[in-house]
Every structure is written in C-alpha cells, then in structure tokens.
Design a protein around this motif. Sequence first.
Motif, short mmCIF file in Angstrom:
data_model
loop_
_atom_site.label_atom_id
_atom_site.label_comp_id
_atom_site.label_asym_id
_atom_site.label_seq_id
_atom_site.Cartn_x
_atom_site.Cartn_y
_atom_site.Cartn_z
N TRP A 215 32.32 45.23 39.04
CA TRP A 215 31.96 44.66 37.74
C TRP A 215 32.64 43.31 37.52
CZ3 TRP A 215 34.65 43.31 33.27
CH2 TRP A 215 33.85 43.08 32.13
N MET A 216 33.87 43.15 38.02
CA MET A 216 34.63 41.91 37.79
C MET A 216 34.15 40.72 38.60
SD MET A 216 37.13 42.08 35.49
CE MET A 216 38.50 41.01 35.94
N ILE A 217 33.25 40.96 39.56
CA ILE A 217 32.83 39.84 40.42
C ILE A 217 31.33 39.58 40.42
CG2 ILE A 217 34.78 40.28 41.98
CD1 ILE A 217 32.65 41.28 44.04
N ASP A 218 30.53 40.48 39.79
CA ASP A 218 29.10 40.38 40.04
C ASP A 218 28.27 39.76 38.92
OD1 ASP A 218 29.06 42.38 38.17
OD2 ASP A 218 27.76 43.73 39.31
N ARG A 219 28.91 39.25 37.85
CA ARG A 219 28.14 38.61 36.78
C ARG A 219 29.01 37.56 36.09
NH1 ARG A 219 27.17 44.21 33.95
NH2 ARG A 219 27.43 44.80 36.12
N SER A 220 28.37 36.57 35.49
CA SER A 220 29.11 35.45 34.91
C SER A 220 30.01 35.90 33.77
CB SER A 220 28.14 34.38 34.42
OG SER A 220 27.24 34.91 33.45
N SER A 221 29.56 36.85 32.96
CA SER A 221 30.37 37.29 31.82
C SER A 221 31.66 37.96 32.28
CB SER A 221 29.57 38.25 30.94
OG SER A 221 29.16 39.38 31.69
N SER A 222 31.58 38.75 33.36
CA SER A 222 32.79 39.41 33.85
C SER A 222 33.69 38.44 34.60
CB SER A 222 32.43 40.61 34.74
OG SER A 222 31.54 40.23 35.77
N CYS A 223 33.11 37.40 35.20
CA CYS A 223 33.93 36.39 35.87
C CYS A 223 34.79 35.63 34.87
CB CYS A 223 33.06 35.41 36.65
SG CYS A 223 32.37 36.11 38.18
N GLU A 224 34.31 35.55 33.64
CA GLU A 224 35.06 34.86 32.59
C GLU A 224 36.15 35.75 31.98
OE1 GLU A 224 32.09 33.66 29.85
OE2 GLU A 224 31.17 32.21 31.22
N ARG A 225 36.09 37.06 32.24
CA ARG A 225 37.09 37.99 31.71
C ARG A 225 38.39 37.83 32.49
NH1 ARG A 225 36.23 42.86 29.00
NH2 ARG A 225 34.36 41.77 28.32
N GLU A 226 39.47 37.55 31.78
CA GLU A 226 40.76 37.33 32.44
C GLU A 226 41.36 38.66 32.90
OE1 GLU A 226 42.19 34.46 33.25
OE2 GLU A 226 40.41 33.48 32.47
N MET A 227 41.99 38.63 34.06
CA MET A 227 42.71 39.80 34.55
C MET A 227 44.18 39.58 34.20
SD MET A 227 42.24 41.73 38.19
CE MET A 227 42.92 40.40 39.19
N ALA A 228 44.52 39.96 32.98
CA ALA A 228 45.86 39.71 32.45
C ALA A 228 46.30 40.89 31.60
CB ALA A 228 45.87 38.43 31.62
N GLU A 229 47.61 41.00 31.41
CA GLU A 229 48.17 42.09 30.63
C GLU A 229 47.57 42.13 29.22
OE1 GLU A 229 52.54 43.74 29.09
OE2 GLU A 229 52.39 41.86 30.20
N ASP A 230 47.21 43.33 28.79
CA ASP A 230 46.63 43.60 27.46
C ASP A 230 45.20 43.12 27.31
OD1 ASP A 230 48.86 44.96 26.54
OD2 ASP A 230 49.79 43.16 25.72
N GLU A 231 44.65 42.45 28.33
CA GLU A 231 43.21 42.14 28.30
C GLU A 231 42.45 43.47 28.41
OE1 GLU A 231 40.24 40.64 27.54
OE2 GLU A 231 41.17 38.83 28.38
N VAL A 232 41.28 43.55 27.81
CA VAL A 232 40.50 44.79 27.86
C VAL A 232 39.45 44.68 28.96
CG1 VAL A 232 38.91 46.30 26.60
CG2 VAL A 232 40.85 45.25 25.42
N ILE A 233 39.53 45.59 29.93
CA ILE A 233 38.57 45.66 31.03
C ILE A 233 38.03 47.07 31.09
CG2 ILE A 233 38.25 45.51 33.53
CD1 ILE A 233 40.42 43.39 33.61
N MET A 234 36.70 47.21 31.05
CA MET A 234 36.05 48.53 31.06
C MET A 234 36.61 49.40 29.93
SD MET A 234 33.93 48.13 33.58
CE MET A 234 33.33 49.68 34.23
N ASN A 235 36.78 48.79 28.75
CA ASN A 235 37.18 49.48 27.52
C ASN A 235 38.62 49.98 27.51
OD1 ASN A 235 34.53 49.24 26.40
ND2 ASN A 235 33.89 50.99 27.64
N GLN A 236 39.45 49.48 28.44
CA GLN A 236 40.85 49.87 28.45
C GLN A 236 41.74 48.64 28.66
OE1 GLN A 236 41.87 53.87 30.13
NE2 GLN A 236 40.05 53.51 31.35
#
Length: 217
Positions: free
Chosen positions: A40-61
Amino acid sequence: PKHTNNQEHKNTLRMREVLIFFSLICFFHLLPSCDGFAIWMIDRSSSCEREMAEDEVIMNQKVTSASNSIFKFELGIYRKSQGKWARVSSPENNNSMVKYLPGEEVLLKLVIPNDFLQQKAPSDVQFVMEVDDIRSAKFISGNVGCGGRRVAGYGTGEDKEIRLKFVGQADVVRLRAGWATGFEEVKLVEDIWLIKVGVNLDELQHLIHQSAKSDEL
C-alpha cells in the motif's frame, strides 16, 4: 415434471453464477487491503505522500518509534568486497552512520532479531525502506515504488535483491525503514545516515540535526 426439473436446474445454475460474480467483486475489492501496509505504501500517489514517521497514521494505526518497539530490527547495508557482499552497518560498527561514494550501489536487507524469530517466522514480516531524497539516492531493484524513493519487501528482503544506488552528490542521505506483521501497527527501525566520503565531520552533526528537525515539523 420434466419441464419443472429443467427450470429448477436453470435457476440453480443462474444462482451459482450470481454468487460467483459477487464473490469475484468482493475478492478484487478486498485484494489491496490483503497486501497490508508494505505494498500500500508504494503503489499509489496518495500513499507515497504519506510520511513514514512516528505517530503518523498508516492503515488506521499510529506508527511506533524504533525506541518504543519491543523487537529491535536493524537495517543491514552490504558492500561488495572481493566478490562477496559484506555488511558495513552493524551495532559494533556505528550502525547509524555509513559512508558512501557517489555512483556506487549497495545491497540492503532487513535484519530480524533472534527474539522475534523465536516467536514468529521471517515470512510474517513485511517492510518498507525509503530514502529522503531521490535526487541523491534511489532504489533500483526489488519491489520499487514512489519513483525509486521506496521499496517494499517481505522477510529480510533476500528473495528480491534490494539495491540502492547513489545518483547525486548530497552530503547526507537518510535511510529509513518500517515493518509490521499482519495488520498490526508499523514499527520504525533506527535510521541510518549515509555520509558522502570527504564530508567534514565537524559539520556532520549539524547537517543531521537540521534534517531530523525538518522531519519533525
């Protein structure tokens, strides 16, 4: 009676076709979520913009920091020496900083700790690795996405050789990774700072501090 039996048979076949049709719709609708966070983190533009950082929400967590993770996964960087890949990043060898030469390629793996392997299999792990600047470094092999800024993998990543190439002249490149099992929250791995050979070490801490500070904003 014969006509009735034929009609019932046709109705049964029609119902079966309808069930198969809706099953396929459900299957393809749910398929993206079955991949978990890594794909999910690599296959669409919206997820590519999602930061992989502490307290960021990914897949609702919320993402868990490396310091708060129970298991201490590591990023392994390997450089070819005498025809063999040798690890150059390890806790005994200053795991947080590794020097690089512009134009070179390195091999990357996720190093899974033994205490995790006593409970689960490597195949349970999915992960994403990323660099902060594709003008300076980009992934060139593996499940590459986001224009070369990220790569996704499973286990240690050995099944699909993950290579990172240094294509620019940046003094510092940050390498980050996050991992998860199933649909649990993403846990970060300690960042590795890739330092260009020849950079003044007195300026190094300032560059890293500035990069870390901008990441928090």
